[in-house]
Design an enzyme around this catalytic site. Structure first.
Site, PDB file in Angstrom:
ATOM      1  N   GLU A 174      45.642  46.066  35.545  1.00  0.00           N
ATOM      2  CA  GLU A 174      44.833  45.209  36.414  1.00  0.00           C
ATOM      3  C   GLU A 174      45.580  44.960  37.736  1.00  0.00           C
ATOM      4  OE1 GLU A 174      43.222  41.789  34.329  1.00  0.00           O
ATOM      5  OE2 GLU A 174      43.266  42.869  32.436  1.00  0.00           O
ATOM      6  N   TYR A 239      32.824  40.553  32.906  1.00  0.00           N
ATOM      7  CA  TYR A 239      32.843  39.102  32.726  1.00  0.00           C
ATOM      8  C   TYR A 239      33.750  38.537  33.816  1.00  0.00           C
ATOM      9  CZ  TYR A 239      36.566  41.112  29.794  1.00  0.00           C
ATOM     10  OH  TYR A 239      37.595  41.893  29.313  1.00  0.00           O
ATOM     11  N   TRP A 377      36.373  40.402  24.557  1.00  0.00           N
ATOM     12  CA  TRP A 377      37.624  39.672  24.765  1.00  0.00           C
ATOM     13  C   TRP A 377      37.362  38.220  24.388  1.00  0.00           C
ATOM     14  CZ3 TRP A 377      42.585  40.741  25.708  1.00  0.00           C
ATOM     15  CH2 TRP A 377      43.420  39.639  25.977  1.00  0.00           C
TER      16      TRP A 377
END
Length: 398
Positions: A174, A239, A377
């Site tokens: 990320e 999300y 998640w």
């Protein structure tokens, strides 16, 4: 001498014989559609033992469990928390089979419990994920020598202490060539280099997956089509489109499936992210849709519909602005839906989160779009009877 087929047929006809009939073409065997992937992350922190993956019923519905997180250090793969991973003795109360660990008796910690879980659920495949939001900084170093990175990861997966436990590796960077907690400038092909090196080192049968962003600018920073060619699948983190922090709003659901009137950014939806990935050239049957087993919330809100003002982030059990679905379903039940996800106003707090019903809607979308499945998640946010995992599995089954 070779006699041509036409001449053979003429001779047979003159002799009063019938020409042999050509064999009927064989019907092509029907190829069954691959089983939808029902995937969820399990974290090595907190108070959610592996045993609960079994007792909740989640293990029987999942196809894959992703263990988070290993670290990337010095350009290679290392354990994230050795004590939790394979050193901590597990009590009988927290053990999958009810037997307490004894130091020196074998594999301890979460790894020992995952081995027991796989024995109970032979269909379940387990991946080890490396990186994450706080652990992605050293991917920049790893990208300088992908082959060395891959060798270190392969050696760790094959460590004799847990050899055979992991069916593959998940890369949660990320973000490659973009900014997360830190910024990377390794170039558009950096992720492809890592995944290709892992594929070459681990072979064609080992799972090689990657979590990928849902933000349009971050998707444009990396060649995800090329990365997907080496990957078994890419998990789209659809999300956290809208957070809370200490902002005054406007309130907005963090994981809308589609846009709704008044949404702050029309491209900040699951549908937009999935269409972007496919448009970039990622095969739809290599994309997993992401869902969160938690909600994000504001405090000081008086307006039930999205778009209201707030005084800041709502209090959460572990951090401000975030709470597990299992808590929210009774503490702040839904009062409406927007963009295919739920929201709730209670006691001056405004929360958005997915419910079993909205998850089934997202799974129907994944089916109709031809995606490979979905992932979550993470497991500790689900109910004791795995209502969210069940909604995923049932929704993907159709």
């Amino acid at each position: 001498m070779r006699v041509v087929p036409v001449l053979v047929a003429m001779i047979m006809l003159l002799a009063g014989c019938s020409a042999p009939e050509a064999p009927a073409p064989k019907a092509s065997p029907k190829v069954a559609a691959p089983e939808p992937r029902v995937v969820a992350y399990f974290t090595d922190w907190g108070d959610f033992p592996v045993r609960k993956v079994d007792t909740s019923g989640a293990a029987g519905r999942l196809t894959h469990l992703v263990y988070a997180f290993g670290k990337v250090s010095g350009g290679g793969c290392t354990p994230g928390d050795a004590w939790a991973d394979f050193q901590k003795p597990i009590t009988a109360a927290d053990s999958v089979d009810g037997a307490a660990d004894t130091p020196g008796q074998g594999l301890l910690g979460n790894f020992g419990q995952l081995r027991k879980l796989k024995q109970r659920h032979p269909q379940l495949r387990v991946l080890w994920s490396f990186g994450g939001w706080t652990g992605s900084g050293d991917f920049t170093e790893a990208a300088k020598d992908p082959a060395a990175f891959a060798r270190s990861c392969a050696a760790l997966l094959r460590d004799p202490r847990w050899a055979g436990l992991f069916d593959g590796i998940d890369v949660d960077w990320e973000y490659p060539n973009a900014c997360g907690l830190t910024c990377d400038h390794s170039g558009r092909d950096a992720l492809t280099g890592l995944l290709s090196a892992l594929r070459a080192e681990l072979g064609p049968d080992t799972l090689v997956t990657a979590a990928v962003p849902a933000d349009r600018d971050k998707l444009a920073a990396t060649d995800y089509a090329a990365a997907s060619r080496a990957a078994t699948w890419l998990s789209a983190m659809t999300y956290d489109f809208f957070g809370t922090g200490d902002t005054p709003g406007p309130t907005a659901p963090h994981s809308p499936l589609t846009a709704y009137p008044g949404i702050p950014r029309e491209t900040a939806t699951t549908d937009a992210a999935i269409r972007e990935l496919i448009g970039l050239g990622v095969p739809r049957d290599k994309v997993l849709l992401g869902v969160g087993f938690y909600g994000r919330g504001w405090s000081g809100v008086t307006t039930a519909a999205p778009g209201g003002r707030a005084s800041g982030a709502a209090a959460g059990s572990r951090e401000k602005g975030i709470e597990d679905y299992d808590v929210l379903r009774s503490a702040c039940p839904p009062t409406g839906t927007a963009g295919g996800t739920a929201y709730a106003l209670c006691h001056g707090q405004w929360w958005s989160y997915d419910t079993p019903e909205t998850i089934k809607t997202k799974m129907a979308y994944a089916r109709s779009t031809g995606l490979a499945g979905a992932f979550a998640w993470e497991l500790s946010g689900d109910t004791p009877d795995a209502q969210l995992v069940t909604a995923m599995a049932d929704g993907l089954a159709g």
